[in-house]
Write an enzyme that holds these catalytic residues in place. Sequence first.
Site, short mmCIF file in Angstrom:
data_model
loop_
_atom_site.label_atom_id
_atom_site.label_comp_id
_atom_site.label_asym_id
_atom_site.label_seq_id
_atom_site.Cartn_x
_atom_site.Cartn_y
_atom_site.Cartn_z
N GLU A 1 0.70 -1.36 0.15
CA GLU A 1 0.15 -0.11 0.01
C GLU A 1 0.97 1.26 -0.20
OE1 GLU A 1 -3.10 -0.04 -0.50
OE2 GLU A 1 -3.52 -2.02 0.19
N CYS B 1 -7.61 -2.11 8.41
CA CYS B 1 -6.10 -2.26 7.96
C CYS B 1 -5.70 -0.72 7.59
CB CYS B 1 -6.15 -2.84 6.46
SG CYS B 1 -6.23 -4.70 6.93
N HIS C 1 -1.48 -5.78 1.45
CA HIS C 1 -2.66 -6.61 1.36
C HIS C 1 -2.23 -7.80 0.74
CE1 HIS C 1 -5.61 -3.35 2.90
NE2 HIS C 1 -5.99 -4.47 3.60
N1 PCA Z 1 -8.25 -6.85 6.49
C1 PCA Z 1 -9.11 -5.91 6.77
C2 PCA Z 1 -8.75 -5.82 8.27
C3 PCA Z 1 -7.88 -7.09 8.52
C4 PCA Z 1 -7.55 -7.70 7.43
O1 PCA Z 1 -6.98 -8.63 7.54
C5 PCA Z 1 -8.59 -4.69 5.75
O2 PCA Z 1 -8.41 -4.56 4.93
O3 PCA Z 1 -9.10 -3.58 6.52
#
Ligand code: PCA
Length: 194
Positions: free
Chosen positions: A79, A142, A164
């Site tokens: 990200e 996240c 992610h």
């Molecule tokens: N993904 C979520 C929160 C926890 C996770 O593993 C997100 O993308 O916000």
Amino acid sequence: MKRLLITGFEPFGGEKINPSWDAIERLPEIIGEYSLTKLLVPVVFGKAAECVLRCADELHPDVILCVGQAGGRSAVTPELVAINLRNASMPDNEGNRPKDEPIDADGERAYFSTLPVRRIAEAINAEGIPSQLSYSAGAYVCNDLLYTLLAHFDGTDTRVGFIHVPYSKEQGKEPSMSLDEISRALFVAVRELW
Ligand code: PCA
């Protein structure tokens, strides 16, 4: 040795596992010049960052790399940015469901990651694992975690980033990747840190 705090999330949204944590568990304790401290984080607005900050207070890590599941994505996605916004399309693990609220009413609108995210994505791709830079970490837990950490460590030597990952095969949803691939992608990401 340098210190890396690497965090994964508990399952949420009715899932039995969260590939972010399962992939981290498969990583060795040492990668290159980094010694890893692995931390499991709750999927709860605010509490996720409190948990990581408590650990970082003791550890004084050089780098904090957080990892989370992004169901629906087919690539490993570092990200670039976190925004000052909370919005939940499903409740977090304590039932919170904020609607377009700021994370910090007095805070900056956004922060850029302080990790070499484009280089990390290129290195993962070079390993044969699909990876792509992402320009939005969403507005769920996240993003909440990444924003709060970037704000906290802004102007310090502690670098902060977020990756992610897709669903893992075990979750029975598509698109997905094997835990082995996800874990190898994280290994490559850590290797690219220095
Ligand atoms: N993904 C979520 C929160 C926890 C996770 O593993 C997100 O993308 O916000």
